[in-house]
Design a protein around this motif. Structure first.
Motif, short mmCIF file in Angstrom:
data_model
loop_
_atom_site.label_atom_id
_atom_site.label_comp_id
_atom_site.label_asym_id
_atom_site.label_seq_id
_atom_site.Cartn_x
_atom_site.Cartn_y
_atom_site.Cartn_z
N ALA A 101 0.66 -1.20 -0.04
CA ALA A 101 -0.04 -0.03 -0.03
C ALA A 101 0.89 1.34 0.00
CB ALA A 101 -0.95 0.15 1.31
N ILE A 102 0.29 2.30 -0.26
CA ILE A 102 0.92 3.72 -0.19
C ILE A 102 0.35 4.47 0.84
CG2 ILE A 102 1.24 5.85 -1.60
CD1 ILE A 102 1.22 4.12 -3.93
N GLY A 103 1.10 5.33 1.72
CA GLY A 103 0.58 6.02 2.67
C GLY A 103 0.89 7.32 2.53
N VAL A 104 -0.20 8.20 2.73
CA VAL A 104 -0.13 9.70 2.37
C VAL A 104 -0.36 10.65 3.36
CG1 VAL A 104 -0.67 11.56 0.66
CG2 VAL A 104 -0.77 9.01 -0.14
N LEU A 105 0.37 11.58 3.53
CA LEU A 105 0.02 12.81 4.54
C LEU A 105 -0.01 14.03 3.80
CD1 LEU A 105 2.94 11.82 7.38
CD2 LEU A 105 0.66 11.47 7.32
N ASP A 106 -1.00 14.71 3.99
CA ASP A 106 -1.00 15.95 3.26
C ASP A 106 -1.36 17.03 4.12
OD1 ASP A 106 -1.11 15.01 0.55
OD2 ASP A 106 -3.16 14.55 0.61
N LEU A 107 -0.81 18.45 3.74
CA LEU A 107 -0.84 19.44 4.59
C LEU A 107 -1.32 20.72 3.81
CD1 LEU A 107 -0.38 20.60 7.39
CD2 LEU A 107 2.03 21.15 6.71
N ASP A 108 -2.31 21.41 4.17
CA ASP A 108 -2.50 22.79 3.29
C ASP A 108 -1.41 23.69 3.53
OD1 ASP A 108 -3.81 24.83 2.50
OD2 ASP A 108 -5.82 24.38 3.20
N ILE A 109 -0.93 24.05 2.56
CA ILE A 109 0.23 24.92 2.95
C ILE A 109 -0.14 26.19 1.97
CG2 ILE A 109 2.08 23.39 3.12
CD1 ILE A 109 2.90 23.98 0.04
N SER A 110 -1.46 26.54 2.03
CA SER A 110 -1.78 27.94 1.23
C SER A 110 -1.58 29.20 1.96
CB SER A 110 -3.53 27.91 1.19
OG SER A 110 -3.87 26.83 0.38
N ALA A 111 -1.74 29.02 3.24
CA ALA A 111 -1.19 30.31 4.06
C ALA A 111 0.17 30.68 3.75
CB ALA A 111 -1.77 30.18 5.48
N GLU A 112 0.90 29.96 3.98
CA GLU A 112 2.52 29.96 3.84
C GLU A 112 2.70 30.43 2.39
OE1 GLU A 112 1.29 27.22 4.99
OE2 GLU A 112 2.04 27.18 7.03
N LYS A 113 2.03 29.85 1.25
CA LYS A 113 2.34 30.35 0.10
C LYS A 113 1.88 31.76 -0.25
CE LYS A 113 3.98 26.88 -2.53
NZ LYS A 113 5.26 27.00 -3.43
N GLU A 114 0.66 32.04 0.27
CA GLU A 114 0.29 33.43 0.38
C GLU A 114 1.41 34.44 0.86
OE1 GLU A 114 -1.85 36.77 -0.53
OE2 GLU A 114 -1.98 34.68 -1.32
N ARG A 115 1.88 34.09 2.09
CA ARG A 115 3.07 34.88 2.66
C ARG A 115 4.22 35.00 1.84
NH1 ARG A 115 0.75 32.57 7.50
NH2 ARG A 115 2.43 30.73 7.49
N GLU A 116 4.39 33.80 1.10
CA GLU A 116 5.69 34.08 0.25
C GLU A 116 5.33 35.06 -0.98
OE1 GLU A 116 6.89 30.31 -1.58
OE2 GLU A 116 7.08 29.34 0.49
N ARG A 117 4.12 34.81 -1.41
CA ARG A 117 3.66 35.80 -2.63
C ARG A 117 3.79 37.31 -2.00
NH1 ARG A 117 -0.35 32.21 -4.32
NH2 ARG A 117 -1.83 33.14 -2.89
N GLU A 118 3.17 37.47 -0.80
CA GLU A 118 3.23 38.85 -0.34
C GLU A 118 4.65 39.30 -0.10
OE1 GLU A 118 0.78 38.59 3.17
OE2 GLU A 118 -1.05 38.59 1.99
N LYS A 119 5.47 38.57 0.38
CA LYS A 119 6.87 38.96 0.70
C LYS A 119 7.46 39.38 -0.69
CE LYS A 119 11.19 37.60 2.69
NZ LYS A 119 11.95 36.18 3.21
N GLU A 120 7.48 38.38 -1.73
CA GLU A 120 8.02 38.80 -3.04
C GLU A 120 7.67 40.11 -3.61
OE1 GLU A 120 7.03 35.25 -5.29
OE2 GLU A 120 8.47 34.03 -4.18
N ALA A 121 6.23 40.36 -3.32
CA ALA A 121 5.63 41.47 -3.89
C ALA A 121 6.00 42.81 -3.28
CB ALA A 121 3.98 41.62 -3.81
N ILE A 122 6.21 42.80 -1.83
CA ILE A 122 6.84 43.92 -1.17
C ILE A 122 8.34 44.06 -1.50
CG2 ILE A 122 7.57 44.46 1.28
CD1 ILE A 122 5.10 43.15 2.34
N THR A 123 9.05 43.01 -1.67
CA THR A 123 10.39 43.14 -2.20
C THR A 123 10.52 43.82 -3.53
OG1 THR A 123 11.24 41.23 -0.69
CG2 THR A 123 12.67 41.76 -2.41
N PHE A 124 9.85 43.08 -4.42
CA PHE A 124 9.76 44.00 -5.76
C PHE A 124 9.43 45.38 -5.60
CE2 PHE A 124 7.42 45.08 -9.64
CZ PHE A 124 8.35 44.88 -10.41
N GLN A 125 8.40 45.76 -4.93
CA GLN A 125 8.07 47.14 -4.79
C GLN A 125 9.20 47.98 -4.13
OE1 GLN A 125 5.33 48.64 -6.14
NE2 GLN A 125 4.77 46.87 -7.20
#
Length: 178
Positions: A101-125
């Motif tokens: 069989a295959i075991g799978v662990l999943d974690l919602d990382i949407s909030a972390e990805k949003e923080r990365e996007r915000e940081k990239e946008a601020i750095t770019f600006q």
């Protein structure tokens, strides 16, 4: 195992070598946007979009053929409640060591990805604003563990403002550091 399935912040599911879901916890059902009863017994790849289904089947093959765990990041689709999901797949073996069989662990990382996007946008600006205004900027970072302060700056911008090709290793004369 029941307590882990019930209380884990991770989505957890187990599927057989053919991809049929044998067990799934409530968090995984929430991530898939479906009740557990609708997931158990179904082929996992049939429950997601065709692009992710191909990735899922390829990563399943990898785990089954190599016996090695694999980590994946999935982008959500409009029919699931997450935007980004990180999954770890691993082989489950019988007493003789065969992968059953295959075991799978999943974690919602949407909030972390949003923080990365915000940081990239601020750095770019910040970078864009500095270049448009013709100003040079630097930053200092104090590490409370080591007690060391480090400084970083935009070498190209400093070079363009000073007209010098060589920037001294000690840039205190430019920053007025003590």
């Amino acid at each position: 195992l029941d307590a882990m399935f019930k209380h884990s912040p991770f989505g957890i599911f187990i599927k057989d070598a053919a991809g049929r879901v044998l067990a799934v916890n409530e968090e995984e059902a929430r991530l898939w946007g479906r009740p557990r009863e609708e997931i158990i017994g179904r082929i996992a790849a049939d429950l997601i979009g065709p692009t992710d289904a191909k990735r899922m089947q390829a990563s399943d093959r990898h785990v089954l053929e190599t016996g090695e765990p694999i980590s994946l990041i999935y982008r959500g689709t409009p029919d699931v409640p997450y935007e980004w999901l990180q999954g770890i797949k691993f082989p489950i073996r019988d007493n003789e060591g065969a992968i059953v069989a295959i075991g799978v662990l999943d974690l919602d990382i949407s909030a972390e990805k949003e923080r990365e996007r915000e940081k990239e946008a601020i750095t770019f600006q910040l970078s864009r604003s500095g270049k448009m205004a013709g100003i040079y900027y630097w930053s200092s970072h104090f590490d409370p563990i080591t007690g060391v302060t480090s400084h970083s700056y935009d070498r190209d911008m400093l070079r363009s403002l000073t007209g010098r090709d060589e920037i001294p290793g000690d840039y205190a004369e430019y920053l007025k550091l003590t």
